[in-house]
Design a protein around this motif. Sequence first.
Motif, PDB file in Angstrom:
ATOM      1  N   LEU A 142      -3.044  -3.754  -3.295  1.00 51.25           N
ATOM      2  CA  LEU A 142      -2.620  -3.054  -2.090  1.00 51.25           C
ATOM      3  C   LEU A 142      -3.478  -1.820  -1.863  1.00 51.25           C
ATOM      4  O   LEU A 142      -3.782  -1.078  -2.801  1.00 51.25           O
ATOM      5  CB  LEU A 142      -1.149  -2.622  -2.257  1.00 51.25           C
ATOM      6  CG  LEU A 142      -0.557  -1.687  -1.224  1.00 51.25           C
ATOM      7  CD1 LEU A 142      -0.425  -2.384   0.123  1.00 51.25           C
ATOM      8  CD2 LEU A 142       0.792  -1.170  -1.692  1.00 51.25           C
ATOM      9  N   ARG A 143      -3.865  -1.608  -0.601  1.00 52.98           N
ATOM     10  CA  ARG A 143      -4.547  -0.376  -0.208  1.00 52.98           C
ATOM     11  C   ARG A 143      -3.983   0.052   1.142  1.00 52.98           C
ATOM     12  O   ARG A 143      -4.063  -0.699   2.114  1.00 52.98           O
ATOM     13  CB  ARG A 143      -6.047  -0.598  -0.100  1.00 52.98           C
ATOM     14  CG  ARG A 143      -6.798   0.653   0.261  1.00 52.98           C
ATOM     15  CD  ARG A 143      -8.300   0.437   0.163  1.00 52.98           C
ATOM     16  NE  ARG A 143      -8.930   1.209   1.198  1.00 52.98           N
ATOM     17  CZ  ARG A 143      -9.820   0.774   2.059  1.00 52.98           C
ATOM     18  NH1 ARG A 143     -10.232  -0.465   2.011  1.00 52.98           N
ATOM     19  NH2 ARG A 143     -10.332   1.567   2.959  1.00 52.98           N
ATOM     20  N   HIS A 175      -3.603  -6.082   1.877  1.00 53.82           N
ATOM     21  CA  HIS A 175      -3.030  -6.756   0.713  1.00 53.82           C
ATOM     22  C   HIS A 175      -4.074  -7.723   0.177  1.00 53.82           C
ATOM     23  O   HIS A 175      -4.724  -8.418   0.956  1.00 53.82           O
ATOM     24  CB  HIS A 175      -1.767  -7.531   1.096  1.00 53.82           C
ATOM     25  CG  HIS A 175      -0.651  -6.663   1.542  1.00 53.82           C
ATOM     26  ND1 HIS A 175      -0.445  -6.331   2.863  1.00 53.82           N
ATOM     27  CD2 HIS A 175       0.329  -6.037   0.846  1.00 53.82           C
ATOM     28  CE1 HIS A 175       0.610  -5.552   2.949  1.00 53.82           C
ATOM     29  NE2 HIS A 175       1.100  -5.347   1.753  1.00 53.82           N
ATOM     30  N   PRO A 216       5.353   2.156  -2.800  1.00 51.76           N
ATOM     31  CA  PRO A 216       3.895   1.967  -2.860  1.00 51.76           C
ATOM     32  C   PRO A 216       3.202   2.172  -1.510  1.00 51.76           C
ATOM     33  O   PRO A 216       2.008   2.448  -1.459  1.00 51.76           O
ATOM     34  CB  PRO A 216       3.734   0.514  -3.305  1.00 51.76           C
ATOM     35  CG  PRO A 216       5.037   0.134  -3.901  1.00 51.76           C
ATOM     36  CD  PRO A 216       6.076   0.966  -3.229  1.00 51.76           C
ATOM     37  N   TYR A 217       3.949   2.031  -0.430  1.00 52.39           N
ATOM     38  CA  TYR A 217       3.392   2.207   0.909  1.00 52.39           C
ATOM     39  C   TYR A 217       3.540   3.636   1.410  1.00 52.39           C
ATOM     40  O   TYR A 217       2.594   4.222   1.914  1.00 52.39           O
ATOM     41  CB  TYR A 217       4.112   1.277   1.903  1.00 52.39           C
ATOM     42  CG  TYR A 217       3.923  -0.180   1.622  1.00 52.39           C
ATOM     43  CD1 TYR A 217       2.775  -0.849   2.035  1.00 52.39           C
ATOM     44  CD2 TYR A 217       4.907  -0.909   0.957  1.00 52.39           C
ATOM     45  CE1 TYR A 217       2.613  -2.202   1.793  1.00 52.39           C
ATOM     46  CE2 TYR A 217       4.756  -2.258   0.715  1.00 52.39           C
ATOM     47  CZ  TYR A 217       3.604  -2.903   1.136  1.00 52.39           C
ATOM     48  OH  TYR A 217       3.444  -4.233   0.891  1.00 52.39           O
ATOM     49  N   ALA A 228      -1.735  -1.546   6.069  1.00 49.88           N
ATOM     50  CA  ALA A 228      -2.118  -1.772   4.675  1.00 49.88           C
ATOM     51  C   ALA A 228      -2.897  -3.062   4.502  1.00 49.88           C
ATOM     52  O   ALA A 228      -2.645  -4.054   5.195  1.00 49.88           O
ATOM     53  CB  ALA A 228      -0.866  -1.814   3.801  1.00 49.88           C
ATOM     54  N   HIS A 248      -3.310  -1.107  -7.445  1.00 52.20           N
ATOM     55  CA  HIS A 248      -4.574  -0.852  -6.752  1.00 52.20           C
ATOM     56  C   HIS A 248      -5.352  -2.124  -6.469  1.00 52.20           C
ATOM     57  O   HIS A 248      -6.064  -2.189  -5.471  1.00 52.20           O
ATOM     58  CB  HIS A 248      -5.421   0.142  -7.538  1.00 52.20           C
ATOM     59  CG  HIS A 248      -4.984   1.555  -7.327  1.00 52.20           C
ATOM     60  ND1 HIS A 248      -5.811   2.622  -7.473  1.00 52.20           N
ATOM     61  CD2 HIS A 248      -3.778   2.078  -6.976  1.00 52.20           C
ATOM     62  CE1 HIS A 248      -5.156   3.741  -7.224  1.00 52.20           C
ATOM     63  NE2 HIS A 248      -3.920   3.429  -6.925  1.00 52.20           N
ATOM     64  N   THR A 263       0.397   4.995  -4.036  1.00 52.74           N
ATOM     65  CA  THR A 263       0.325   3.624  -4.541  1.00 52.74           C
ATOM     66  C   THR A 263       0.096   3.663  -6.046  1.00 52.74           C
ATOM     67  O   THR A 263      -0.852   4.288  -6.515  1.00 52.74           O
ATOM     68  CB  THR A 263      -0.815   2.850  -3.851  1.00 52.74           C
ATOM     69  OG1 THR A 263      -0.616   2.915  -2.444  1.00 52.74           O
ATOM     70  CG2 THR A 263      -0.843   1.402  -4.297  1.00 52.74           C
ATOM     71  N   ARG A 267      -1.118   5.924   6.990  1.00 55.37           N
ATOM     72  CA  ARG A 267       0.271   6.122   6.573  1.00 55.37           C
ATOM     73  C   ARG A 267       0.970   7.056   7.558  1.00 55.37           C
ATOM     74  O   ARG A 267       0.455   8.123   7.870  1.00 55.37           O
ATOM     75  CB  ARG A 267       0.283   6.727   5.170  1.00 55.37           C
ATOM     76  CG  ARG A 267       1.629   6.890   4.551  1.00 55.37           C
ATOM     77  CD  ARG A 267       1.519   7.428   3.122  1.00 55.37           C
ATOM     78  NE  ARG A 267       1.196   6.345   2.202  1.00 55.37           N
ATOM     79  CZ  ARG A 267       0.132   6.328   1.400  1.00 55.37           C
ATOM     80  NH1 ARG A 267      -0.725   7.314   1.397  1.00 55.37           N
ATOM     81  NH2 ARG A 267      -0.059   5.322   0.586  1.00 55.37           N
TER      82      ARG A 267
END
Length: 167
Positions: free
Chosen positions: A52-53, A66, A39-40, A64, A49, A44, A57
């Motif tokens: 986590l955003r 949370h 997801p990272y 990120a 959604h 994702t 990256r």
Amino acid sequence: MTGAVPVDVGVGRRRRALGPRTVEVAAPRETVFDVVARPYLGRTPRAMHGKLRVLERGSDMVLAEHYTPIVGGRLRAVTVETVRFTRPERVDFRLVRGPVPYVTESFLLAETAVGTELVYEGQLGTDFWRLGQRWGTAVAERWAATVAASLASVKAEAERRAQAGGR
């Protein structure tokens, strides 16, 4: 507790352990690592959604946000963390912004005869001596519940993938 106004003055800093918490996962270590990292480092999943955003990256590290529901879901805590990946044995988290000034966490993955031992450990720090310590206790309880849910989710998904024969 939402993390909207972080206070980090470094005065009267007290730290407390988070974990350790150990989960046995009936899946290969690479599969467990992929479940945690995807997801990272990848796209994702839509189901995450609201939790986590990824803001930035890189190849082995992300920044990120949370999101954790609190107060019966009426509010949500927002933490910003760096997440560093050392394939296949560990994932490290360091708080950048949140409801306390200091948190470090690690997921340590070790191969076992039946799959993977996933160990969570960390440290949470607050300022202002006893007052901060009380705040840290309240935050740590919610933090521990969130981590427990995350570990259960990782275990379930990794074992599902292992049974399906995929990664």
